[in-house]
Enzyme design. Structure first.
Site, short mmCIF file in Angstrom:
data_model
loop_
_atom_site.label_atom_id
_atom_site.label_comp_id
_atom_site.label_asym_id
_atom_site.label_seq_id
_atom_site.Cartn_x
_atom_site.Cartn_y
_atom_site.Cartn_z
N HIS A 195 0.82 -1.21 0.00
CA HIS A 195 0.00 0.00 0.00
C HIS A 195 0.85 1.26 0.00
O HIS A 195 0.44 2.30 -0.48
CB HIS A 195 -0.98 -0.02 1.18
CG HIS A 195 -2.12 -0.94 0.91
ND1 HIS A 195 -2.21 -2.20 1.45
CD2 HIS A 195 -3.18 -0.81 0.08
CE1 HIS A 195 -3.29 -2.79 0.98
NE2 HIS A 195 -3.90 -1.98 0.16
N GLU A 438 -11.04 -11.22 -4.51
CA GLU A 438 -9.65 -11.08 -4.06
C GLU A 438 -9.12 -12.35 -3.40
O GLU A 438 -7.97 -12.39 -2.98
CB GLU A 438 -9.53 -9.95 -3.04
CG GLU A 438 -10.10 -8.63 -3.51
CD GLU A 438 -9.76 -7.50 -2.56
OE1 GLU A 438 -8.72 -6.87 -2.77
OE2 GLU A 438 -10.53 -7.25 -1.62
N ASP A 462 -4.52 -8.46 -4.04
CA ASP A 462 -4.73 -9.49 -3.01
C ASP A 462 -4.91 -10.86 -3.63
O ASP A 462 -4.43 -11.86 -3.07
CB ASP A 462 -5.94 -9.12 -2.15
CG ASP A 462 -5.57 -8.15 -1.05
OD1 ASP A 462 -4.51 -8.35 -0.44
OD2 ASP A 462 -6.31 -7.18 -0.83
N CYS A 509 -9.41 -3.96 -10.79
CA CYS A 509 -8.92 -2.71 -10.20
C CYS A 509 -7.57 -2.87 -9.47
O CYS A 509 -7.11 -1.92 -8.86
CB CYS A 509 -9.95 -2.13 -9.25
SG CYS A 509 -10.29 -3.20 -7.84
C1 PEP Z 1 -6.52 -5.34 -4.67
O1 PEP Z 1 -6.30 -6.11 -3.73
O2 PEP Z 1 -6.22 -5.61 -5.86
C2 PEP Z 1 -7.12 -4.04 -4.44
C3 PEP Z 1 -7.45 -3.25 -5.44
O3 PEP Z 1 -7.28 -3.63 -3.15
P1 PEP Z 1 -6.07 -3.08 -2.23
O4 PEP Z 1 -4.86 -2.89 -3.11
O5 PEP Z 1 -6.51 -1.82 -1.62
O6 PEP Z 1 -5.90 -4.18 -1.26
MG MG Z 2 -7.31 -5.70 -1.83
#
Ligand code: PEP
Ligand code: MG
Length: 589
Positions: A195, A438, A462, A509
């Protein structure tokens, strides 16, 4: 004067594109910046006296501390401070600091930083001494504090632009830096879709993580190049390297502008007329302007937990609502997909501090956390529903493990609607509800999930981590984090098939949507909507889409999906991508 230092080039993991050239701010060195490095010869005596005074003060302070603690808790507990006293009093240890002033004409601060760095690398190579490195850090901080006194320049109050170098950075640390002053990040730790990288990209700050020991190799004030596109960091670049990177940066910026001008108002569709929607990921409504400027059709993922992360209070329903209405206003009727809180694992604030969990990524995070804390969840859902009366909103739940969790979340949403109806509050009763895919269990149960929601959004960040059991934020296994792994591609395909059977849309995404090498493959696998970050990548993705036919994309997907392993899949992708980029007329910089 700095010519004696050898240029050092390091390969890390690229997590936020762009190139920056700047001055190192080493977070570990007490979070302070060393303003000047060298002195004229005539100032050697003055600088030596400053350092002597700092040693004297630090020694007095440590002796007091050791005596005090010894009286309160016994000599054994105070041992650590007596050891510090011993080190500072050691003549040969001290000699190194002063030698650097007289021989190399360093400032006292720089002499401290360099000497400590030298000792840190010696300690680290010695199994017995390695645990004592923190003592050196402590001593360094103490000496610097005495030298810099009130002049300390802290991270929270920077006066000029810097590149932040640190062992690791938490999402909340990075979310609170002054983006006007911090122009790049380089860290020892971190993985491909941590993140930290995601937020750096959102802030438009080039970042390289997983550099191993970069904090040992630099000193505050060194010049550093961060190439966040290639994952390269250059410490103390020579003149020619600086020139080359400046040129590269200018060329990349120019090419981005040309692509943007050329493509912003053209539709995102293949040569044979298939529309692919291009949305943007955001962590804050502030990012929407930039997303629209780069041609985003709307927001496909709003990571709302950043209302919490880095803040020291729990957002109320009104706080949520205000943020969502800011987003609605900026979007002027375009779609907005709000993801409910994805707190936990690496994302916390002071009100939801890290639980003591052995495996936080397998622990109480995300939707699981919300289902166990319905009062937090309900506040957010009410705010989303209130905002849905004014804009084109959808809601989606992260980290859904199976249909029972989705049903539980849907039930809470239904209950909030009942309450709002009773209170006479308006909301969009048709607001679509989505499930993030995910987890492998969500892929396997996608048919049932599809029957209980209105759309899917695949979170590959994820999904890859859980499918391959590879921590997305761990540099030691970063080479095993493979989006093109046959298991991952099969899971994407299975999700698309389930969505098709239930006649619901599916978007993607995760960061995989923003890596252009996967664009055509994903379209061929049936993805018709991407949510991307940073938005600067949108024109390039659009250009690729406009240069292909759906049948070519399907052929590529078939070939890559039948590869036996990730290496073979990657080779096929690289080869195809070179041809695609050439045909699209996108220069490789
Ligand atoms: C993902 O896991 O691909 C996602 C978009 O969520 P995050 O990156 O916030 O975990
Ligand atoms: Mg995620």
């Amino acid at each position: 004067m700095k010519g004696w230092r050898v240029m050092d080039i390091r390969q890390g993991i690229p997590v936020s594109t762009g190139i920056t050239i700047g001055e190192v701010f080493l977070l570990e060195a007490e979070g302070v910046r060393i303003p000047l490095h060298f002195i004229p010869k005539k100032d050697v005596d003055r600088e030596t006296a400053r350092l002597e005074k700092a040693f004297e003060n630090a020694l007095a302070e440590l002796k007091n501390l050791a005596d005090d603690l010894s009286a309160k808790a016994g000599r054994k507990i105070a041992e650590i401070f007596f050891a510090h006293v011993g080190m500072l009093a050691d003549e040969s240890f001290r000699g190194e600091f002063f030698g650097r002033i007289s021989d190399k004409l360093y400032t006292a601060e720089f002499a401290v930083a360099r000497t400590m760095r030298h000792w840190r690398s010696i300690f680290q190579k010695d199994g017995f001494m390695a645990p004592r490195v923190t003592d050196l850090d402590d001593l360094e901080k103490r000496l610097l504090r005495h030298l810099l006194g009130q002049k300390r320049e802290e991270l929270s109050n920077l006066k000029s632009e810097v590149v932040l170098v640190s062992h690791d950075l938490s999402p909340s640390q990075i979310a609170t830096v002054d983006a006007g002053k911090v122009k790049g990040f380089a860290t020892d730790a971190g993985g491909p879709t941590s993140h930290t990288g995601i937020i750096a990209a959102a802030l438009g700050i080039p970042a390289v993580v997983g550099l191993g020991t970069i904090t040992n190799e630099v000193t505050g004030g060194d010049t550093i190049i961060v190439d966040g596109s290639q994952g390269i960091v250059v410490v103390e670049p020579d003149k020619e390297t600086r020139r080359r990177y400046s040129q590269k940066r200018k060329a990349a910026m120019k090419s981005d502008q040309v692509l943007l001008r050329e493509l912003k108002d053209l539709p995102s569709e293949t040569k044979d007329g298939h529309h692919i929607s291009l949305m943007a990921n955001i962590e804050s409504p502030r990012e929407i302007g930039k997303a629209l400027k780069h041609g985003a059709d709307g927001i496909g993922l709003y990571r709302t937990e950043f209302l919490f992360v880095g803040s020291d209070s729990i957002p109320s329903c009104d706080d949520h609502y205000r943020a969502y209405m800011d987003a609605v206003k900026s979007l002027e009727g375009r779609p907005l997909v709000i993801r409910t809180l994805d707190l936990g694992a690496d994302k916390f604030n002071s009100h939801q501090p890290a639980l003591k969990e052995h495996n936080p990524f397998l622990g109480l995070r995300s939707l699981r956390y919300c289902l166990k804390n319905p009062e937090v969840f309900e506040e957010q859902l009410r705010a989303i529903l209130r905002a849905s009366a004014s804009g084109k909103l959808s809601v989606m739940f992260p980290l859904v493990g199976g249909v029972e969790e989705l049903k539980a979340a849907n039930a809470i949403l239904a209950e909030v609607k009942v309450q709002m109806k009773r209170d006479g509050e308006e909301y969009d009763s048709q607001m679509p509800v989505g499930t993030m895919i995910e987890l492998p269990s969500a892929v396997m149960g996608a048919d049932a999930l599809a029957r209980n929601c209105d759309f899917f959004s695949i979170g590959t960040n994820d999904l890859i981590q859980y499918a391959l059991a590879v921590d997305r934020g761990n540099e030691h296994v970063a080479d095993m984090y493979r989006p093109e792994h046959p298991a991952v591609l099969r899971m994407i395909s299975m999700t698309v098939d389930s969505a098709k059977r239930a006649n619901i849309p599916v978007s993607l995404c995760g960061e995989m949507a923003s890596a252009v090498i996967y664009t055509v493959l994903l379209i061929g696998l049936g993805i018709t909507s991407f949510s991307l970050a940073p938005p600067q990548i949108i024109p390039e993705v659009k250009k690729i889409i406009r240069s292909i036919n759906m049948s070519d994309a399907r052929d590529l997907a078939r070939a890559v999906s039948s590869a036996e392993d990730a290496d073979h899949a990657r080779d096929l992708l690289t080869e195809a991508n070179e041809k695609i980029m050439k045909a699209a007329g996108i220069p490789s910089l």
